[in-house]
Motif scaffolding. Structure first.
Motif, short mmCIF file in Angstrom:
data_model
loop_
_atom_site.label_atom_id
_atom_site.label_comp_id
_atom_site.label_asym_id
_atom_site.label_seq_id
_atom_site.Cartn_x
_atom_site.Cartn_y
_atom_site.Cartn_z
N THR A 155 0.82 -1.21 0.00
CA THR A 155 0.00 0.00 0.00
C THR A 155 0.85 1.26 0.00
OG1 THR A 155 -1.70 1.22 1.23
CG2 THR A 155 -0.16 -0.10 2.52
N VAL A 156 0.31 2.31 -0.61
CA VAL A 156 0.90 3.65 -0.59
C VAL A 156 -0.19 4.57 -0.02
CG1 VAL A 156 2.11 5.43 -1.92
CG2 VAL A 156 2.14 3.05 -2.70
N PRO A 157 -0.35 4.62 1.30
CA PRO A 157 -1.50 5.32 1.88
C PRO A 157 -1.42 6.84 1.79
CG PRO A 157 -0.10 4.44 3.62
CD PRO A 157 0.43 3.91 2.33
N ASN A 158 -0.23 7.39 1.65
CA ASN A 158 -0.08 8.85 1.57
C ASN A 158 0.08 9.30 0.13
OD1 ASN A 158 -0.25 9.30 4.35
ND2 ASN A 158 1.93 8.91 4.64
N TYR A 159 -1.01 9.86 -0.46
CA TYR A 159 -0.95 10.50 -1.78
C TYR A 159 -0.48 9.50 -2.84
CZ TYR A 159 -0.57 13.98 1.90
OH TYR A 159 -0.73 14.68 3.07
N SER A 160 -1.20 8.43 -2.91
CA SER A 160 -0.82 7.27 -3.72
C SER A 160 -0.43 7.64 -5.14
CB SER A 160 -2.01 6.30 -3.76
OG SER A 160 -1.80 5.29 -4.70
N ASN A 161 0.53 6.93 -5.64
CA ASN A 161 0.89 6.94 -7.06
C ASN A 161 0.19 5.73 -7.69
OD1 ASN A 161 2.11 6.81 -9.57
ND2 ASN A 161 4.21 6.80 -8.80
N THR A 163 -2.98 7.73 -7.93
CA THR A 163 -4.24 8.46 -7.75
C THR A 163 -4.13 9.73 -6.92
OG1 THR A 163 -4.88 7.26 -5.75
CG2 THR A 163 -5.47 6.25 -7.87
N GLY A 164 -3.06 9.89 -6.14
CA GLY A 164 -2.96 11.03 -5.24
C GLY A 164 -3.83 10.92 -4.01
N ALA A 165 -4.47 9.77 -3.79
CA ALA A 165 -5.43 9.61 -2.69
C ALA A 165 -4.72 9.52 -1.35
CB ALA A 165 -6.27 8.37 -2.91
N LEU A 166 -5.37 10.07 -0.33
CA LEU A 166 -4.91 9.97 1.05
C LEU A 166 -5.86 9.05 1.80
CD1 LEU A 166 -3.04 10.98 3.37
CD2 LEU A 166 -4.69 12.82 3.74
N VAL A 167 -5.34 7.95 2.33
CA VAL A 167 -6.18 6.97 3.03
C VAL A 167 -6.42 7.44 4.46
CG1 VAL A 167 -6.31 4.58 3.84
CG2 VAL A 167 -5.31 5.10 1.60
N PRO A 168 -7.67 7.46 4.93
CA PRO A 168 -7.96 7.91 6.29
C PRO A 168 -7.32 6.99 7.33
CG PRO A 168 -9.96 7.81 4.96
CD PRO A 168 -8.89 7.16 4.17
N THR A 169 -7.05 7.57 8.50
CA THR A 169 -6.43 6.80 9.58
C THR A 169 -7.29 5.61 9.98
OG1 THR A 169 -5.28 8.75 10.41
CG2 THR A 169 -5.56 6.93 11.94
N TYR A 192 5.86 9.99 -0.73
CA TYR A 192 5.26 11.32 -0.93
C TYR A 192 4.89 12.03 0.35
CZ TYR A 192 4.99 9.11 -5.46
OH TYR A 192 5.33 8.44 -6.61
N LEU A 193 5.22 11.46 1.49
CA LEU A 193 4.84 12.04 2.78
C LEU A 193 5.18 13.52 2.91
CD1 LEU A 193 3.82 11.80 5.71
CD2 LEU A 193 6.12 11.02 6.34
N PRO A 194 6.37 13.99 2.45
CA PRO A 194 6.67 15.42 2.65
C PRO A 194 5.78 16.37 1.86
CG PRO A 194 8.68 14.15 2.19
CD PRO A 194 7.51 13.27 1.86
N LEU A 195 5.13 15.89 0.80
CA LEU A 195 4.41 16.78 -0.11
C LEU A 195 2.95 16.91 0.31
CD1 LEU A 195 5.99 15.63 -3.50
CD2 LEU A 195 6.82 17.33 -1.85
N GLN A 196 2.73 17.60 1.42
CA GLN A 196 1.40 17.78 2.01
C GLN A 196 0.90 19.20 1.70
OE1 GLN A 196 1.57 16.81 6.21
NE2 GLN A 196 2.99 15.12 5.85
N TYR A 197 -0.20 19.31 0.97
CA TYR A 197 -0.71 20.62 0.56
C TYR A 197 -1.93 21.08 1.36
CZ TYR A 197 2.00 18.95 -3.41
OH TYR A 197 2.98 18.40 -4.20
N ASP A 198 -2.74 20.15 1.82
CA ASP A 198 -4.00 20.50 2.47
C ASP A 198 -4.11 19.84 3.84
OD1 ASP A 198 -4.69 21.91 0.17
OD2 ASP A 198 -5.68 20.18 -0.72
N GLY A 199 -3.12 20.03 4.67
CA GLY A 199 -3.18 19.46 6.01
C GLY A 199 -2.32 18.23 6.16
N PRO A 200 -2.16 17.76 7.40
CA PRO A 200 -1.26 16.63 7.67
C PRO A 200 -1.81 15.32 7.15
CG PRO A 200 -2.44 17.26 9.66
CD PRO A 200 -2.77 18.30 8.63
N ALA A 201 -0.89 14.39 6.93
CA ALA A 201 -1.27 13.09 6.38
C ALA A 201 -1.84 12.16 7.42
CB ALA A 201 -0.06 12.44 5.71
N GLY A 202 -1.46 12.32 8.67
CA GLY A 202 -1.87 11.37 9.70
C GLY A 202 -0.78 10.35 9.95
N PRO A 203 -0.93 9.52 10.99
CA PRO A 203 0.12 8.58 11.35
C PRO A 203 0.30 7.49 10.30
CG PRO A 203 -1.85 8.15 12.63
CD PRO A 203 -2.09 9.42 11.89
N SER A 204 1.55 7.06 10.12
CA SER A 204 1.83 5.94 9.23
C SER A 204 1.28 4.65 9.83
CB SER A 204 3.33 5.81 9.01
OG SER A 204 3.97 5.44 10.23
#
Length: 392
Positions: A155-161, A163-169, A192-204
Motif C-alpha cells: 500500500t501507498v496510503p499517503n498521496y498514492s501513485n 491516484t494522489g489519494a490519502l487513506v484515512p487513519t 510522498y509524505l513530505p508533499l502535504q498541501y492541504d493538512g497533515p497526512a496522519g500517522p503511518s
C-alpha cells in the motif's frame, strides 16, 4: 509489459524534443533543487569523514545515517527504533526490488492497493506473482481469511501513485488489524509524505502498529519504505527500509547480490543535509510551489477537459488521476493522439497488473511551471477532440 516498456522508451525520446510537454513522469522540479546546500554538504562531508567517505560502504549503509534515520522514525512514530531496524537503499525502488527477492515466489498472491504503482509492478514482475485488489473498507472483500493466503499487502496510503489519494487513519487501522490477525507482512511505501498541501497526512501504519508493541526495538510485520528523492533531490538515491531486525538481515543478504556495497559518499552528504536541517528548510518552499502548480493544472483541466474527465484535487503528492466521463474514451488509444500533439500522460493500464484499466490517466503537475501546465491541458483537449472525432 509491452505497453509499459513502449511508454518508457517514448518518455526518453521526449526529452530531446524541446517542444514536447511531458506531464507523464513522476519528477520533482529541477529548478528548485537546493544545489548550494548540497555543494556545502558535500564539502563538509569530505572534511568530516575524509577518505572514509570514498571507500566501499557496508551493505546495510553508512552507520551514522542509519542511526539518524532510526531516531527520525522513532520521533515520528513515538516508539523506539534502532540501527538494526534500518537498511539504506538506492532510493525506495531498490527496497521494493529486495522485498520481491526475499518474499515472492512464482504464483504468490499479493494484495495491492489498486491501481498500483508501476515501479512495484516492474520490480516484482520477473517473480510472477498474482495480484488481488486491496479493499480498504472494514467489511470489504479483503478479509482476514483472504489475507491468510497472501504473501504480503502492498500500500501507498499517503498521496498514492497514481491516484494522489490519502487513506484515512481509520482505514489504515482497520487494514492493520486484519493483517495482524492474518499474520501477513504489510509493505507501506511512503515516498510522498513530505508533499502535504492541504493538512497533515496522519500517522503511518508503521506508527500505528509500533505503538501496539511492547517497548524495545521494533519487531512488527510492517515493512516501511522512505526516501529523500521527493524532499531533497532524487540524484542522491538515498532511501531506506524500516523493518524488524530479522527482515532487515534478509533484505541485506539480498542486497549483497545487487550492489555488494553502499555509497558512503552520498550517505555522508545526506547525513550532513539532515543534521543541518536542510530538509526541513527546503520542503516548505517546494510545497508552496507545487501547490500552485497543482491548482493551476486543476483549473486548466476544468476549463479544457472537464467535459470528458473527472478527478479529485489531490491533498498531496505529485499527480492528478483523471477518470473518463465520456464512455467512448480509451486512454491507451488517446495516448497515441496525445503524442501527436506533443503532450504526454500515463495511461491507466500501466498501473494495472492485468493492463486492463483503460478508463483513466495519471497527470503530473510538479515538474512543469503553471503556464506550461495550462498549455499541456489545452493540448490534451485538442488530442481528445481529435480522438473522439476519429471514433464517429
Amino acid at each position: 509489459m509491452d505497453q509499459t516498456n513502449n511508454i518508457t522508451q517514448q518518455f526518453m525520446a521526449m526529452g530531446i524534443d524541446p517542444d514536447f510537454i511531458s506531464m507523464a513522469g513522476g519528477l520533482p522540479a529541477a529548478e528548485f533543487y537546493p544545489t548550494a546546500a548540497i555543494a556545502e554538504a558535500s564539502e563538509k562531508a569530505l572534511a568530516r569523514w575524509g577518505a572514509g567517505a570514498l571507500e566501499y560502504g557496508p551493505i546495510e549503509g553508512f552507520a551514522p545515517l542509519r542511526r539518524h534515520i532510526a531516531e527520525r522514525i522513532g520521533r515520528e512514530s513515538g516508539r523506539t527504533f534502532t540501527i538494526d531496524n534500518v537498511l539504506l537503499t538506492v532510493g525506495a525502488m531498490q527496497g521494493l526490488d529486495l522485498i520481491g527477492k526475499v518474499l515472492i515466489d512464482s504464483g504468490d498472491r499479493i494484495v495491492a492497493q489498486f491501481p498500483t504503482y508501476v515501479g512495484a509492478l516492474d520490480a516484482w514482475r520477473p517473480r510472477l506473482p498474482a495480484y488481488e485488489a486491496l479493499d480498504w473498507s472494514p467489511e470489504g472483500s479483503t478479509s482476514v481469511e483472504a489475507l491468510k493466503a497472501t504473501k504480503f499487502i502492498y500500500t501507498v496510503p499517503n498521496y498514492s501513485n497514481p491516484t494522489g489519494a490519502l487513506v484515512p487513519t481509520t482505514a489504515r487501522q482497520a487494514l492493520l488489524e486484519k493483517a495482524l490477525e492474518a499474520g501477513t507482512w504489510l509493505v507501506e511505501d511512503d515516498p510522498y509524505l513530505p508533499l502535504q498541501y492541504d493538512g497533515p497526512a496522519g500517522p503511518s501504519i508503521l506508527a500505528l502498529q509500533g505503538r501496539m508493541e511492547p517497548e524495545g526495538p521494533y519487531q512488527g510485520p510492517v515493512i516501511y519504505l522512505g526516501t529523500l528523492s521527493k524532499s531533497i533531490v532524487p540524484g542522491l538515491r538515498v532511501g531506506w527500509v524500516i523493518a524488524a531486525p530479522e527482515m532487515i538481515q534478509a533484505l541485506t543478504l539480498a542486497k549483497q547480490s545487487s550492489d555488494i556495497a553502499s555509497s558512503m559518499l552520498t550517505h555522508a552528504v545526506a547525513l550532513e543535509l539532515l543534521e543541518a536541517g536542510r530538509e526541513e528548510a527546503h520542503v516548505p518552499s517546494i510545497v508552496g510551489h507545487y501547490r500552485q502548480r497543482r491548482d493551476a493544472l486543476c483549473r486548466a483541466a476544468e476549463a479544457e477537459l472537464g467535459e470528458w474527465f473527472e478527478w479529485e484535487t489531490p491533498p498531496g503528492g505529485m499527480f492528478v488521476w483523471m477518470r473518463k466521463r465520456h464512455p467512448a474514451i480509451d486512454t491507451d488509444a488517446l495516448y497515441r493522439f496525445a503524442l501527436e500533439e506533443k503532450i504526454a500522460f500515463v495511461p491507466g493500464s500501466v498501473f494495472d497488473p492485468a493492463a486492463q484499466l483503460r478508463s483513466a490517466m495519471r497527470v503530473n503537475f510538479t515538474r512543469n511551471a503553471p503556464a506550461v501546465l495550462e498549455e499541456g491541458a489545452a493540448r490534451l483537449a485538442k488530442a481528445t477532440k481529435r480522438y473522439l472525432k476519429s471514433n464517429y
